[in-house]
Design an enzyme around this catalytic site. Sequence first.
Site, short mmCIF file in Angstrom:
data_model
loop_
_atom_site.label_atom_id
_atom_site.label_comp_id
_atom_site.label_asym_id
_atom_site.label_seq_id
_atom_site.Cartn_x
_atom_site.Cartn_y
_atom_site.Cartn_z
CE LYS A 119 -3.97 -2.15 2.13
NZ LYS A 119 -4.88 -2.27 3.33
CD GLN B 65 -3.73 -4.17 6.47
OE1 GLN B 65 -3.78 -3.23 5.74
NE2 GLN B 65 -3.94 -5.45 5.94
CG ASP C 70 -9.56 0.05 4.33
OD1 ASP C 70 -9.55 -0.26 3.05
OD2 ASP C 70 -8.51 0.31 5.26
#
Length: 289
Positions: free
Chosen positions: A50, A94, A117
């Site tokens: 990422k 994450q 996200d």
Amino acid sequence: MVINCKEIAEKIITETKEKITELKNSGIYPKLAVVMVGDGDASKIYVRNKTEACKKAGIETEEYIYNENISQEELIRSIENLNSDPSITGILVQLPLPKHIDETEICKTISPSKDVDVFNPQNFGGFILGDKSLIPCTAYGIIKILEYKKISLSGKNCVVIGRSNIVGKPTALLLTNRDATVTLCHSKTKDLKDFCKNADIIVSATGVPKLITKDMVKSGAVVIDVGINRDENGKICGDVDFKNVEPICSYITPVPGGVGPVTVAMLTNNTADLAYFTLLNDKNIKRKF
Ligand code: GUN
């Protein structure tokens, strides 16, 4: 045919780079905070990829790596600091997090305006209701892959295996919205093979190595493998018995180098779009997309 997902990911990152250049010309410098707890194998790889993808797209990143013993309160405080830091435009936490941390509470803490996200319930709710919000990265990536290969969805039988909030549920919704008939299967589904055998498109996101075998796949079906697992020799593999399934399907995504890089590319896209929303809000312009 094996779908070249790296090519799709590169195209998305190039498009993101153009958006980022426009934003920078308007005085907005997107910066993504990447929060990771512990040093899990898969998380480390994801975070590295990422960060690299953001660099390619012109997005600055800042990593916040915490020991797996961090308390929930400390992690929440750290995210609250990022929420109120005006130089940070996006926050990525994450997953998975260690067992002693309540993921839902952490997702609730991420400011909806920085939630790349779509983890915050307010954003996820907006997505489900079809409000023009961001779309979760992996689910959106799967749609981008199907669009890129011009695979039509209307009236198709799709089987999605795995009911997670990150992948299974949002993917089933996006396919439904595109007029596919979707069956959402999971670990308690009886006779999984019967559902799969009838599917034009199979999306598997279970984390069970080689769950999808040749006898479960209709000839000419499309198979999208979201799994990242290790086989009996410790090699990375997906949910699909790739070697035996590949010859009978029309399209298949590989693991590694399939859905993963496209998910990462969609993260850069979402980071750019969130920063763009901020720009529109600053100028008091209504969202156009
Ligand atoms: N863990 C597995 N997939 C994802 C993802 O798309 N985003 C985040 N933040 N964590 C993940």
